[in-house]
Structure formats: C-alpha cells, structure tokens
Design a protein around this motif. Structure first.
Motif, PDB file in Angstrom:
ATOM      1  N   MET A 190      12.260 105.750  15.051  1.00  0.00           N
ATOM      2  CA  MET A 190      13.050 104.548  15.153  1.00  0.00           C
ATOM      3  C   MET A 190      14.126 104.617  14.073  1.00  0.00           C
ATOM      4  SD  MET A 190      11.781 100.586  14.964  1.00  0.00           S
ATOM      5  CE  MET A 190      10.379 101.022  15.934  1.00  0.00           C
ATOM      6  N   GLU A 191      15.371 104.354  14.472  1.00  0.00           N
ATOM      7  CA  GLU A 191      16.499 104.421  13.550  1.00  0.00           C
ATOM      8  C   GLU A 191      17.343 103.151  13.659  1.00  0.00           C
ATOM      9  OE1 GLU A 191      18.348 108.581  13.597  1.00  0.00           O
ATOM     10  OE2 GLU A 191      17.277 108.421  15.520  1.00  0.00           O
ATOM     11  N   PRO A 192      17.027 102.116  12.860  1.00  0.00           N
ATOM     12  CA  PRO A 192      17.863 100.914  12.871  1.00  0.00           C
ATOM     13  C   PRO A 192      19.294 101.258  12.447  1.00  0.00           C
ATOM     14  CG  PRO A 192      15.785 100.498  11.741  1.00  0.00           C
ATOM     15  CD  PRO A 192      15.865 101.979  11.984  1.00  0.00           C
ATOM     16  N   SER A 193      20.264 100.501  12.944  1.00  0.00           N
ATOM     17  CA  SER A 193      21.668 100.818  12.687  1.00  0.00           C
ATOM     18  C   SER A 193      22.009 100.828  11.199  1.00  0.00           C
ATOM     19  CB  SER A 193      22.581  99.858  13.445  1.00  0.00           C
ATOM     20  OG  SER A 193      22.317  98.525  13.061  1.00  0.00           O
ATOM     21  N   LEU A 194      21.369  99.978  10.407  1.00  0.00           N
ATOM     22  CA  LEU A 194      21.655  99.962   8.964  1.00  0.00           C
ATOM     23  C   LEU A 194      21.115 101.200   8.251  1.00  0.00           C
ATOM     24  CD1 LEU A 194      21.000  96.197   8.147  1.00  0.00           C
ATOM     25  CD2 LEU A 194      23.193  97.363   8.440  1.00  0.00           C
ATOM     26  N   TRP A 195      20.136 101.869   8.836  1.00  0.00           N
ATOM     27  CA  TRP A 195      19.558 103.069   8.228  1.00  0.00           C
ATOM     28  C   TRP A 195      20.322 104.334   8.592  1.00  0.00           C
ATOM     29  CZ3 TRP A 195      13.501 102.989   8.874  1.00  0.00           C
ATOM     30  CH2 TRP A 195      12.975 101.873   8.211  1.00  0.00           C
ATOM     31  N   ARG A 196      20.979 104.331   9.736  1.00  0.00           N
ATOM     32  CA  ARG A 196      21.600 105.565  10.238  1.00  0.00           C
ATOM     33  C   ARG A 196      22.616 106.194   9.288  1.00  0.00           C
ATOM     34  NH1 ARG A 196      22.953 103.799  16.094  1.00  0.00           N
ATOM     35  NH2 ARG A 196      21.345 102.249  15.935  1.00  0.00           N
ATOM     36  N   PRO A 197      23.466 105.430   8.594  1.00  0.00           N
ATOM     37  CA  PRO A 197      24.399 106.084   7.655  1.00  0.00           C
ATOM     38  C   PRO A 197      23.682 106.849   6.540  1.00  0.00           C
ATOM     39  CG  PRO A 197      25.083 103.813   8.056  1.00  0.00           C
ATOM     40  CD  PRO A 197      23.733 103.982   8.690  1.00  0.00           C
ATOM     41  N   PHE A 198      22.470 106.454   6.224  1.00  0.00           N
ATOM     42  CA  PHE A 198      21.699 107.122   5.179  1.00  0.00           C
ATOM     43  C   PHE A 198      20.817 108.241   5.744  1.00  0.00           C
ATOM     44  CE2 PHE A 198      22.327 102.691   3.859  1.00  0.00           C
ATOM     45  CZ  PHE A 198      23.075 102.902   2.712  1.00  0.00           C
ATOM     46  N   GLY A 199      20.768 108.344   7.080  1.00  0.00           N
ATOM     47  CA  GLY A 199      19.954 109.379   7.716  1.00  0.00           C
ATOM     48  C   GLY A 199      18.467 109.080   7.667  1.00  0.00           C
ATOM     49  N   TRP A 200      18.098 107.797   7.638  1.00  0.00           N
ATOM     50  CA  TRP A 200      16.693 107.409   7.537  1.00  0.00           C
ATOM     51  C   TRP A 200      16.104 107.116   8.905  1.00  0.00           C
ATOM     52  CZ3 TRP A 200      17.652 103.122   3.372  1.00  0.00           C
ATOM     53  CH2 TRP A 200      17.992 103.716   2.154  1.00  0.00           C
ATOM     54  N   ALA A 201      14.793 107.256   8.983  1.00  0.00           N
ATOM     55  CA  ALA A 201      14.077 106.951  10.225  1.00  0.00           C
ATOM     56  C   ALA A 201      12.662 106.510   9.889  1.00  0.00           C
ATOM     57  CB  ALA A 201      14.040 108.174  11.132  1.00  0.00           C
ATOM     58  N   ARG A 202      12.030 105.870  10.848  1.00  0.00           N
ATOM     59  CA  ARG A 202      10.630 105.461  10.739  1.00  0.00           C
ATOM     60  C   ARG A 202       9.875 106.155  11.867  1.00  0.00           C
ATOM     61  NH1 ARG A 202       8.473  99.268  11.266  1.00  0.00           N
ATOM     62  NH2 ARG A 202       6.908  99.787  12.808  1.00  0.00           N
ATOM     63  N   LEU A 203       8.650 106.562  11.593  1.00  0.00           N
ATOM     64  CA  LEU A 203       7.869 107.272  12.599  1.00  0.00           C
ATOM     65  C   LEU A 203       6.604 106.486  12.900  1.00  0.00           C
ATOM     66  CD1 LEU A 203       7.556 109.804  14.339  1.00  0.00           C
ATOM     67  CD2 LEU A 203       6.506 110.929  12.374  1.00  0.00           C
ATOM     68  N   ASP A 204       6.504 106.009  14.135  1.00  0.00           N
ATOM     69  CA  ASP A 204       5.317 105.307  14.627  1.00  0.00           C
ATOM     70  C   ASP A 204       4.592 106.213  15.602  1.00  0.00           C
ATOM     71  OD1 ASP A 204       5.990 102.935  13.292  1.00  0.00           O
ATOM     72  OD2 ASP A 204       7.118 102.171  14.991  1.00  0.00           O
ATOM     73  N   VAL A 205       3.278 106.065  15.676  1.00  0.00           N
ATOM     74  CA  VAL A 205       2.474 106.819  16.636  1.00  0.00           C
ATOM     75  C   VAL A 205       1.539 105.870  17.359  1.00  0.00           C
ATOM     76  CG1 VAL A 205       2.553 108.985  15.336  1.00  0.00           C
ATOM     77  CG2 VAL A 205       0.707 107.379  14.910  1.00  0.00           C
ATOM     78  N   THR A 206       1.195 106.241  18.574  1.00  0.00           N
ATOM     79  CA  THR A 206       0.176 105.509  19.310  1.00  0.00           C
ATOM     80  C   THR A 206      -1.131 106.263  19.133  1.00  0.00           C
ATOM     81  OG1 THR A 206       1.713 104.621  20.927  1.00  0.00           O
ATOM     82  CG2 THR A 206      -0.579 104.793  21.608  1.00  0.00           C
ATOM     83  N   VAL A 207      -2.140 105.547  18.694  1.00  0.00           N
ATOM     84  CA  VAL A 207      -3.450 106.143  18.472  1.00  0.00           C
ATOM     85  C   VAL A 207      -4.382 105.649  19.574  1.00  0.00           C
ATOM     86  CG1 VAL A 207      -5.382 106.405  16.870  1.00  0.00           C
ATOM     87  CG2 VAL A 207      -3.037 106.196  15.990  1.00  0.00           C
ATOM     88  N   ALA A 208      -4.890 106.562  20.386  1.00  0.00           N
ATOM     89  CA  ALA A 208      -5.800 106.184  21.478  1.00  0.00           C
ATOM     90  C   ALA A 208      -7.076 105.597  20.890  1.00  0.00           C
ATOM     91  CB  ALA A 208      -6.128 107.392  22.336  1.00  0.00           C
ATOM     92  N   GLY A 209      -7.563 104.530  21.529  1.00  0.00           N
ATOM     93  CA  GLY A 209      -8.806 103.915  21.082  1.00  0.00           C
ATOM     94  C   GLY A 209      -8.616 102.760  20.114  1.00  0.00           C
ATOM     95  N   TYR A 210      -7.398 102.579  19.618  1.00  0.00           N
ATOM     96  CA  TYR A 210      -7.105 101.462  18.730  1.00  0.00           C
ATOM     97  C   TYR A 210      -6.373 100.406  19.529  1.00  0.00           C
ATOM     98  CZ  TYR A 210      -8.267 104.204  14.603  1.00  0.00           C
ATOM     99  OH  TYR A 210      -8.915 104.936  13.658  1.00  0.00           O
ATOM    100  N   ALA A 211      -6.725  99.160  19.305  1.00  0.00           N
ATOM    101  CA  ALA A 211      -6.063  98.078  20.047  1.00  0.00           C
ATOM    102  C   ALA A 211      -5.780  96.912  19.121  1.00  0.00           C
ATOM    103  CB  ALA A 211      -6.937  97.625  21.207  1.00  0.00           C
ATOM    104  N   GLY A 212      -4.822  96.076  19.532  1.00  0.00           N
ATOM    105  CA  GLY A 212      -4.511  94.854  18.797  1.00  0.00           C
ATOM    106  C   GLY A 212      -4.082  95.102  17.375  1.00  0.00           C
TER     107      GLY A 212
END
Length: 167
Positions: free
Chosen positions: A1-23
């Motif tokens: 995920m790269e919000p527009s305010l982060w892009r000039p700095f080259g930053w990103a966030r990394l999320d993952v989906t973990v099977a078996g986890y909910a809510g």
C-alpha cells in the motif's frame, strides 16, 4: 500500500492475509511492515512468495471504457497474480497461484453495458483482495481460464497444501 503522501519518499506498507485468523485477530496480525522503503516491501513479497518479483511483472492497464482506467493494472507470471489500483492510495495486491481458492468473473450493470468485467482471485478473508477491474470481457474470460489453470498446476507441484509453510 502506497498512500499518495508517502510516494515522494518511496515508502510503502506491507499487509498480509493470514489464513485461519478472523476479525480483530486478523487486523492485529495483518501488518507485516508498517512503513518501509518500497524496495524493501517488494523484496519481502519475494520472501513470502519465493520466486516472485512484483516489479518485473508487466501490468496491463484496465480498459479505457471503465471507471478504473488510468489507475488499474493486472499481470501474472509463473508464481503470482498481481493487481494495482487506486489514485490517492495505490494498492498492489499479490496472490500466489497455489494459494488461490477460487477464480470468478463478475459483471455489474454498467460493466455489462460497456462489455467489461471484473476478475476476482479469492483467498481467505483479510486485507488482501485481488481483483482486476474493468477488463474487456474476452480478456477477463482469458484471465479466469489462465489463472485457474496456473492455480491447479501450482497446487499439484506444491504437493500437500497443509504443509506449505514448512517448505
């Protein structure tokens, strides 16, 4: 995920989906890296999905007839399927072919009128939702067939699906 305010700095966030986890448990465990240089996030995707190089995959743009044109793209290689979308917050969603639970095609009324469709590659519920929006109908059907074939082949090579993390 790269919000527009982060892009000039080259930053990103990394999320993952973990099977078996909910809510709440899924929400607490889904952030792999809260903020990092984009290249670090891309490298980590290659660690989560060995053999994947997200930046090397050519993303084909959505149809110019649809609402997603200009911001959306989709592409694949032998390991993963990748979609990118979003103007203010650019999201790149990645799924390994072997982890795809199903592939489906949907058409809303506007898409039907324009001859477009959206391809969804389903995984366990979580923050990562892979969908290639506003594809020409023929292209969408080809993506569904190709992705289903690649997923079946990848699962056959991977062997026992219950032991994938041990490899």
């Amino acid at each position: 995920m790269e919000p527009s305010l982060w892009r000039p700095f080259g930053w990103a966030r990394l999320d993952v989906t973990v099977a078996g986890y909910a809510g709440e448990r899924q929400a607490l465990s889904s952030v792999l890296v809260p903020v990092a240089p984009r290249q670090v996030a891309v490298h980590l995707v290659g660690q989560v999905f060995p053999g994947a190089n997200v930046d090397a995959i050519q993303l084909l743009p959505a149809s110019s007839k649809g609402l997603a044109s200009g911001t959306a793209g989709a592409g694949t290689d032998d390991h993963v399927f990748v979609t990118r979308h979003g103007l203010l917050c650019r999201r790149t969603d990645v799924i390994a072919h072997a982890r795809a639970q199903s592939v489906r095609l949907t058409v809303n009324p506007l898409q039907r009128l324009l001859g477009l469709a959206t391809v969804h590659i389903d995984a366990p519920p979580g923050p990562v939702r892979v969908a290639a929006a506003d594809r020409d109908l023929g292209e969408a059907r080809a993506i569904v067939e190709s992705t289903a074939r690649r997923a079946q082949a990848a699962r056959a090579v991977d062997g026992d699906p219950g032991r994938w993390a041990a490899r």
